[in-house]
Design a protein around this motif. Structure first.
Motif, mmCIF file in Angstrom:
data_model
loop_
_atom_site.group_PDB
_atom_site.id
_atom_site.type_symbol
_atom_site.label_atom_id
_atom_site.label_comp_id
_atom_site.label_asym_id
_atom_site.label_seq_id
_atom_site.Cartn_x
_atom_site.Cartn_y
_atom_site.Cartn_z
ATOM 1 N N PRO A 170 0.794 -1.314 -0.040
ATOM 2 C CA PRO A 170 0.037 0.027 0.126
ATOM 3 C C PRO A 170 0.714 1.341 0.241
ATOM 4 N N GLN A 171 0.241 2.224 -0.370
ATOM 5 C CA GLN A 171 1.203 3.610 -0.626
ATOM 6 C C GLN A 171 1.404 4.202 0.978
ATOM 7 N N THR A 172 0.418 3.444 1.802
ATOM 8 C CA THR A 172 0.701 4.410 3.028
ATOM 9 C C THR A 172 1.692 3.418 3.923
ATOM 10 N N HIS A 173 2.082 2.216 3.443
ATOM 11 C CA HIS A 173 3.153 1.367 4.219
ATOM 12 C C HIS A 173 4.370 2.359 4.379
ATOM 13 N N GLU A 174 5.122 1.791 5.386
ATOM 14 C CA GLU A 174 6.064 2.625 5.687
ATOM 15 C C GLU A 174 7.551 2.289 4.796
ATOM 16 N N LEU A 175 7.616 1.217 4.327
ATOM 17 C CA LEU A 175 8.592 0.893 3.300
ATOM 18 C C LEU A 175 8.458 1.491 1.915
ATOM 19 N N ALA A 176 6.970 1.903 1.639
ATOM 20 C CA ALA A 176 6.515 2.579 0.503
ATOM 21 C C ALA A 176 7.462 3.920 0.207
ATOM 22 N N ARG A 177 8.317 4.421 1.052
ATOM 23 C CA ARG A 177 9.016 5.636 1.121
ATOM 24 C C ARG A 177 10.099 5.315 0.298
ATOM 25 N N ARG A 178 10.905 4.046 0.222
ATOM 26 C CA ARG A 178 11.912 3.490 -0.305
ATOM 27 C C ARG A 178 11.822 3.320 -1.652
ATOM 28 N N LYS A 179 13.102 3.433 -2.254
ATOM 29 C CA LYS A 179 13.117 3.035 -3.639
ATOM 30 C C LYS A 179 13.297 1.471 -4.154
ATOM 31 N N THR A 180 14.049 1.029 -3.188
ATOM 32 C CA THR A 180 14.223 -0.447 -3.327
ATOM 33 C C THR A 180 13.938 -1.043 -1.897
ATOM 34 N N ILE A 181 13.865 -2.340 -1.688
ATOM 35 C CA ILE A 181 13.532 -3.223 -0.393
ATOM 36 C C ILE A 181 14.332 -4.255 -0.249
ATOM 37 N N ALA A 182 14.758 -4.381 0.683
ATOM 38 C CA ALA A 182 15.842 -5.882 1.029
ATOM 39 C C ALA A 182 14.691 -6.908 1.541
ATOM 40 N N PRO A 183 15.018 -8.027 0.965
ATOM 41 C CA PRO A 183 14.193 -9.380 1.794
ATOM 42 C C PRO A 183 13.930 -9.479 3.300
ATOM 43 N N GLN A 184 14.925 -8.992 3.909
ATOM 44 C CA GLN A 184 15.094 -8.957 5.227
ATOM 45 C C GLN A 184 14.248 -8.100 5.881
ATOM 46 N N ASP A 185 14.071 -6.930 5.044
ATOM 47 C CA ASP A 185 12.903 -5.856 5.690
ATOM 48 C C ASP A 185 11.667 -6.325 5.631
ATOM 49 N N LEU A 186 11.306 -7.317 4.925
ATOM 50 C CA LEU A 186 9.975 -7.677 4.953
ATOM 51 C C LEU A 186 9.332 -8.454 6.241
ATOM 52 N N ASP A 187 8.373 -8.399 6.619
ATOM 53 C CA ASP A 187 7.618 -8.953 7.706
ATOM 54 C C ASP A 187 7.111 -10.244 7.416
ATOM 55 N N PRO A 188 7.539 -11.466 7.722
ATOM 56 C CA PRO A 188 7.039 -12.594 7.135
ATOM 57 C C PRO A 188 5.471 -12.822 7.599
ATOM 58 N N ARG A 189 5.132 -12.189 8.770
ATOM 59 C CA ARG A 189 3.683 -12.167 9.293
ATOM 60 C C ARG A 189 2.842 -11.807 8.260
ATOM 61 N N ALA A 190 3.334 -10.679 7.768
ATOM 62 C CA ALA A 190 2.427 -9.791 6.559
ATOM 63 C C ALA A 190 2.680 -10.206 5.176
ATOM 64 N N LEU A 191 3.404 -11.272 4.849
ATOM 65 C CA LEU A 191 3.507 -11.661 3.614
ATOM 66 C C LEU A 191 2.266 -12.518 2.935
ATOM 67 N N LEU A 192 1.729 -11.956 1.942
ATOM 68 C CA LEU A 192 0.589 -12.678 1.469
ATOM 69 C C LEU A 192 1.045 -13.579 0.063
ATOM 70 N N LEU A 193 0.787 -14.974 0.387
ATOM 71 C CA LEU A 193 1.127 -16.068 -0.457
ATOM 72 C C LEU A 193 0.231 -16.639 -1.250
ATOM 73 N N LEU A 194 0.390 -17.091 -2.225
ATOM 74 C CA LEU A 194 -0.312 -18.104 -3.154
ATOM 75 C C LEU A 194 -0.639 -19.389 -2.373
ATOM 76 N N ALA A 195 -1.415 -20.134 -3.035
ATOM 77 C CA ALA A 195 -1.807 -21.481 -2.238
ATOM 78 C C ALA A 195 -0.827 -22.357 -2.540
ATOM 79 N N ASP A 196 -0.704 -23.558 -1.507
ATOM 80 C CA ASP A 196 0.391 -24.368 -1.715
ATOM 81 C C ASP A 196 0.079 -25.089 -3.431
#
Length: 304
Positions: A170-196
């Protein structure tokens, strides 16, 4: 027993339903049922256990179907080899693609494929990797466009292109202010995934360094499409990863979403064209791979 009967039983084994198998074989259901009964009587064993209109293989049937699939594939390869000898670039190609590739790649390559392979129309199938590889090994597909490396000695893969991952949030997410994002910056609890079953799910977890996470540690969403994940991200349910062609798509980003490049040496997926090593359609498949490479490498640029 003849080749036609073998095609009937392999179709029924694959589809598990008399009506669908009869339709696939272009015959009536009573005809299919009658021919299979005759074959079972000839062999003196039951190949299928009938449950209404559905069926499942008996123990003996599993062994017979395995041999029947080899015989049908061998017959099809003979026909394909004869066609290829007359014209290597002639004859329809049955191509499988996974759902996270098909709608974003195919619109780009089909026009050029139609122009450069006019006598080899593409018959397209969309499914998850496991099902596509089963169809490829059995000969029901000529090739499959996949995002994993297959280790089977029967299969070889031509590399097509590397597709970077982007973080969609979302545009309102705190990481949205960055131009690039590192994998370790992502919270796995908020990671939306496809089905198995979707390889992109496993790739996302591996990429973010969380392959061992349990279900309770990941956002409780298992979607069947990337579009669903993006709509959920737009609604504030989390963030997701999307391949670059998806982000480029006119359907890709919902209102209120932004995409940021994912950093890292392995922050991409490798797309390849897998086919049987002894395929009689190798020249046509190599031409198709060339078409995909020349078309898509020009497309892989997402504006920030």
């Amino acid at each position: 027993m003849n080749l036609r009967d073998l095609r009937y039983i392999t179709a029924l084994a694959e589809l598990g339903h008399f009506g669908r198998a009869a339709e696939a074989c272009h015959i009536s259901q009573p005809t299919l049922s009658g021919q299979i009964l005759k074959l079972e009587e000839e062999l003196g064993i039951a190949i299928f256990e009938r449950v209404g209109r559905s069926v499942r293989l008996t123990a003996a049937g599993e062994r017979i179907i395995e041999q029947a699939q080899k015989a049908v594939q061998a017959a099809d390869d003979i026909l394909a080899s004869a066609r290829a000898a007359r014209d290597p670039l002639s004859g329809a190609l049955s191509i499988g693609t996974i759902p996270t590739i098909a709608p974003y790649l195919l619109p780009h390559i089909l026009p050029k494929a139609g122009k450069d392979l006019p006598n080899a129309p593409l018959i397209l199938h969309e499914d998850i990797t496991q099902n596509l590889m089963g169809a490829l090994t059995s000969g029901r597909l000529d090739a499959a466009i996949i995002a994993t490396q297959e280790k089977s000695s029967l299969i070889t893969t031509l590399h097509l292109y590397d597709e970077p991952f982007w973080v969609v949030l979302p545009q309102t997410h705190e990481l949205a202010r960055r131009k690039t994002i590192a994998p370790q910056d992502l919270d796995p609890r908020a990671l939306l995934l496809l089905a198995d079953g979707h390889c992109l799910r496993d790739q996302a977890l591996d990429l973010c360094g969380h392959p061992e996470l349990g279900d309770g540690q990941i956002a409780e969403v298992r979607a069947l499409s990337l579009e669903t994940l993006m709509q959920l991200a737009a609604a504030g349910y989390g963030v997701t990863l999307a391949p670059e062609l998806v982000v480029q798509s006119v359907r890709g980003l919902a209102k209120g979403l932004v995409a940021r490049k994912l950093n890292g040496k392995q922050s991409y997926r490798s797309i390849g064209l897998a086919f049987r090593r002894n395929s009689p359609r190798i020249k046509a498949l190599e031409k198709l791979a060339q078409i995909i490479r020349s078309t898509i490498t020009k497309k892989l640029k997402v504006p920030e």
